[in-house]
Design an enzyme around this catalytic site. Sequence first.
Site, PDB file in Angstrom:
ATOM      1  N   THR A  12       0.970  -1.325   0.123  1.00 23.28           N
ATOM      2  CA  THR A  12       0.127   0.014  -0.025  1.00 23.28           C
ATOM      3  C   THR A  12       0.694   1.111  -0.032  1.00 23.28           C
ATOM      4  OG1 THR A  12      -0.182  -0.276   2.311  1.00 23.28           O
ATOM      5  CG2 THR A  12      -1.962  -1.095   1.181  1.00 23.28           C
ATOM      6  N   SER A  40      -4.712  -2.486   7.150  1.00 30.62           N
ATOM      7  CA  SER A  40      -5.081  -2.632   5.765  1.00 30.62           C
ATOM      8  C   SER A  40      -5.538  -3.898   5.647  1.00 30.62           C
ATOM      9  CB  SER A  40      -3.800  -2.318   4.972  1.00 30.62           C
ATOM     10  OG  SER A  40      -3.238  -0.820   5.249  1.00 30.62           O
ATOM     11  N   ARG A 112      21.083  -3.741   4.765  1.00 30.21           N
ATOM     12  CA  ARG A 112      22.086  -3.595   4.005  1.00 30.21           C
ATOM     13  C   ARG A 112      23.571  -3.466   4.206  1.00 30.21           C
ATOM     14  NH1 ARG A 112      19.301   2.248   2.641  1.00 30.21           N
ATOM     15  NH2 ARG A 112      17.340   1.410   1.194  1.00 30.21           N
ATOM     16  N   CYS A 147      18.026   5.126  -2.229  1.00 27.64           N
ATOM     17  CA  CYS A 147      17.574   5.617  -3.572  1.00 27.64           C
ATOM     18  C   CYS A 147      18.562   6.700  -3.906  1.00 27.64           C
ATOM     19  CB  CYS A 147      16.063   6.206  -3.646  1.00 27.64           C
ATOM     20  SG  CYS A 147      15.789   7.283  -2.162  1.00 27.64           S
ATOM     21  N   SER A 177       8.363  12.317  -2.583  1.00 26.46           N
ATOM     22  CA  SER A 177       7.789  10.877  -2.552  1.00 26.46           C
ATOM     23  C   SER A 177       8.952   9.857  -1.706  1.00 26.46           C
ATOM     24  CB  SER A 177       7.696  10.229  -3.935  1.00 26.46           C
ATOM     25  OG  SER A 177       8.808  10.401  -4.831  1.00 26.46           O
ATOM     26  N   LYS A 203      23.641   7.172   5.682  1.00 27.63           N
ATOM     27  CA  LYS A 203      23.361   5.984   4.732  1.00 27.63           C
ATOM     28  C   LYS A 203      24.284   6.448   3.209  1.00 27.63           C
ATOM     29  CE  LYS A 203      18.904   6.112   5.362  1.00 27.63           C
ATOM     30  NZ  LYS A 203      17.344   6.135   5.034  1.00 27.63           N
ATOM     31  N   HIS A 240      15.339  12.067  -7.525  1.00 24.52           N
ATOM     32  CA  HIS A 240      16.418  12.823  -6.654  1.00 24.52           C
ATOM     33  C   HIS A 240      17.630  13.126  -7.710  1.00 24.52           C
ATOM     34  CE1 HIS A 240      14.334  11.325  -3.637  1.00 24.52           C
ATOM     35  NE2 HIS A 240      15.047  10.200  -3.086  1.00 24.52           N
ATOM     36  N   ASN A 325      13.559   7.992  -8.094  1.00 25.55           N
ATOM     37  CA  ASN A 325      13.739   7.313  -6.627  1.00 25.55           C
ATOM     38  C   ASN A 325      12.867   6.179  -6.579  1.00 25.55           C
ATOM     39  OD1 ASN A 325      11.979  10.010  -6.647  1.00 25.55           O
ATOM     40  ND2 ASN A 325      11.578   8.944  -4.647  1.00 25.55           N
TER      41      ASN A 325
HETATM   42  P1  NAP Z   1       5.440   4.241   2.829  1.00 24.26           P
HETATM   43  O1  NAP Z   1       4.667   4.715   1.755  1.00 24.26           O
HETATM   44  O2  NAP Z   1       5.258   4.798   4.173  1.00 24.26           O
HETATM   45  O3  NAP Z   1       4.723   2.686   2.904  1.00 24.26           O
HETATM   46  C1  NAP Z   1       5.361   1.748   3.919  1.00 24.26           C
HETATM   47  C2  NAP Z   1       4.603   0.376   3.844  1.00 24.26           C
HETATM   48  O4  NAP Z   1       4.821  -0.227   5.036  1.00 24.26           O
HETATM   49  C3  NAP Z   1       2.924   0.711   3.730  1.00 24.26           C
HETATM   50  O5  NAP Z   1       2.591  -0.438   2.943  1.00 24.26           O
HETATM   51  C4  NAP Z   1       2.543   0.161   5.225  1.00 24.26           C
HETATM   52  O6  NAP Z   1       1.438  -0.468   5.356  1.00 24.26           O
HETATM   53  C5  NAP Z   1       3.523  -0.734   5.621  1.00 24.26           C
HETATM   54  N1  NAP Z   1       3.756  -0.907   6.888  1.00 24.26           N
HETATM   55  C6  NAP Z   1       3.838  -0.126   7.916  1.00 24.26           C
HETATM   56  N2  NAP Z   1       3.807  -0.667   9.105  1.00 24.26           N
HETATM   57  C7  NAP Z   1       3.503  -2.199   9.069  1.00 24.26           C
HETATM   58  C8  NAP Z   1       3.332  -3.176   9.937  1.00 24.26           C
HETATM   59  N3  NAP Z   1       3.494  -3.010  11.204  1.00 24.26           N
HETATM   60  N4  NAP Z   1       3.374  -4.322   9.254  1.00 24.26           N
HETATM   61  C9  NAP Z   1       3.114  -4.584   7.975  1.00 24.26           C
HETATM   62  N5  NAP Z   1       3.279  -3.566   6.846  1.00 24.26           N
HETATM   63  C10 NAP Z   1       3.544  -2.289   7.672  1.00 24.26           C
HETATM   64  O7  NAP Z   1       6.974   4.121   2.491  1.00 24.26           O
HETATM   65  P2  NAP Z   1       7.826   3.917   1.376  1.00 24.26           P
HETATM   66  O8  NAP Z   1       8.289   5.319   0.883  1.00 24.26           O
HETATM   67  O9  NAP Z   1       7.125   3.291   0.265  1.00 24.26           O
HETATM   68  O10 NAP Z   1       9.077   3.233   1.735  1.00 24.26           O
HETATM   69  C11 NAP Z   1       9.175   1.803   1.913  1.00 24.26           C
HETATM   70  C12 NAP Z   1      10.425   1.388   2.243  1.00 24.26           C
HETATM   71  O11 NAP Z   1      11.321   1.587   1.057  1.00 24.26           O
HETATM   72  C13 NAP Z   1      11.102   1.958   3.288  1.00 24.26           C
HETATM   73  O12 NAP Z   1      11.881   1.134   4.076  1.00 24.26           O
HETATM   74  C14 NAP Z   1      11.820   3.084   2.623  1.00 24.26           C
HETATM   75  O13 NAP Z   1      13.166   3.731   3.245  1.00 24.26           O
HETATM   76  C15 NAP Z   1      12.470   2.440   1.412  1.00 24.26           C
HETATM   77  N6  NAP Z   1      12.607   3.161   0.273  1.00 24.26           N
HETATM   78  C16 NAP Z   1      11.862   4.164  -0.238  1.00 24.26           C
HETATM   79  C17 NAP Z   1      11.932   5.120  -1.331  1.00 24.26           C
HETATM   80  C18 NAP Z   1      11.055   6.163  -1.831  1.00 24.26           C
HETATM   81  O14 NAP Z   1      11.451   6.626  -2.788  1.00 24.26           O
HETATM   82  N7  NAP Z   1      10.158   6.359  -1.265  1.00 24.26           N
HETATM   83  C19 NAP Z   1      13.178   4.782  -2.137  1.00 24.26           C
HETATM   84  C20 NAP Z   1      14.013   3.789  -1.877  1.00 24.26           C
HETATM   85  C21 NAP Z   1      13.973   3.086  -0.437  1.00 24.26           C
HETATM   86  P3  NAP Z   1       0.097   0.331   5.759  1.00 24.26           P
HETATM   87  O15 NAP Z   1      -0.630   1.330   4.647  1.00 24.26           O
HETATM   88  O16 NAP Z   1      -0.996  -0.867   5.823  1.00 24.26           O
HETATM   89  O17 NAP Z   1       0.137   1.270   6.968  1.00 24.26           O
END
Ligand code: NAP
Length: 347
Positions: A12, A40, A112, A147, A177, A203, A240, A325
């Site tokens: 999600t 969810s 990592r 990213c 984002s 990081k 980015h 990103n």
């Molecule tokens: P996000 O939009 O906040 O999404 C987080 C996800 O984790 C949601 O699906 C959420 O589900 C789930 N979640 C949270 N708590 C949970 C729990 N207790 N049990 C199971 N699922 C849970 O974050 P994001 O930006 O997609 O980032 C996700 C990961 O990728 C992070 O570790 C981030 O550092 C990394 N990352 C992000 C990017 C970027 O550009 N955004 C790039 C590289 C890496 P619900 O909706 O049900 O809460």
Amino acid sequence: MNKIKVAILGATGTVGQRFVELLENHPFFEVGHLCASEKSSGQLYKEVMKSRWKISPNIPEYAKNLTIDPCNPENQNVKIAFSGLDSDVAGKIEMDYASFGINVVSNAKNYRMQPNVPILSSEVNPEHLEVIKYQPTKGKIVTNSNCTIMGLTITLKPLHELFGIESVFIVSMQAISGAGYPGVPSMDILGNVIPYISGEEEKVEMEPKKCLGKVNNNIIENADFKISAQCNRVPVLDGHLVCVSVKLKKKPSRKEILEAWENFEGEPQRLKLPSAPEKVILYREEIDRPQPRVDLNTGKGMTTVVGRLREDSIFDYKYVVLSHNTIRGAAGAAVLNAELLYKKGYL
Ligand code: NAP
């Protein structure tokens, strides 16, 4: 062929949505489970996502009527779990999946820096995959880099191989984002720049050395160069941009650097993996490029776009890198990594 069943953890979220998009009609993989938090789970994906799906007009048909599951590997008959989990929860959940025998291809930071977990960037360090056999779990964990450094390390790789890197200084301008959804409050970011992203500089200063390191005695040893970073959040939706200054052990001509980038390709291109961009690095000659709004979707968001290569009065050269990103920096790179795992016989 019989497709390999996969799960998306954190389906999600911002990265999770990209996984859902990129895995639609994938030639190797088929999504069996969409997983997220307890709040969810039990609901249809289309219900939970009706006001959260932000990346295209429509949620892919295959995902709409799937019921969201909790992140529990039992009863999930899958070979790979693609993880877009928040790092607060990724540590335990990803280890549960790996212990259960499911391979985890992760975007979270948690594993990592473990010596036998690669920060895999398929064009940069495919040979790092060999360390996963020393992980104690039945399922193996492979991570993406942060990213911000994804495009950076792609541009540094050919320079490191040909000329040797001595030191790198970067200033990032990172899209909102990158902070997930709903992310940075609009009142903080609109018409503004925030010169701080929690934990990011640490990081960004650590991961490139591992990414560009070498396998020795079954673990990955860091490359030996200095790196300093300043990271900023800017009011851009996706993409980015990173300003890079680099000092090399053997100073090449500008032409030699451009040739090194132009000729750079890796295993994904040689193996013709479905998510591999035709061009890994695209150099733009225009004086004011790359720009997020214009260049972001080059190579379906998988190409690293570079520009403004010029001499630097402190370092040897400076240039600007743009990468998407949530695609190259997250879900797209993870899907490419899984394609490499599959083609190399690791699944
Ligand atoms: P996000 O939009 O906040 O999404 C987080 C996800 O984790 C949601 O699906 C959420 O589900 C789930 N979640 C949270 N708590 C949970 C729990 N207790 N049990 C199971 N699922 C849970 O974050 P994001 O930006 O997609 O980032 C996700 C990961 O990728 C992070 O570790 C981030 O550092 C990394 N990352 C992000 C990017 C970027 O550009 N955004 C790039 C590289 C890496 P619900 O909706 O049900 O809460």
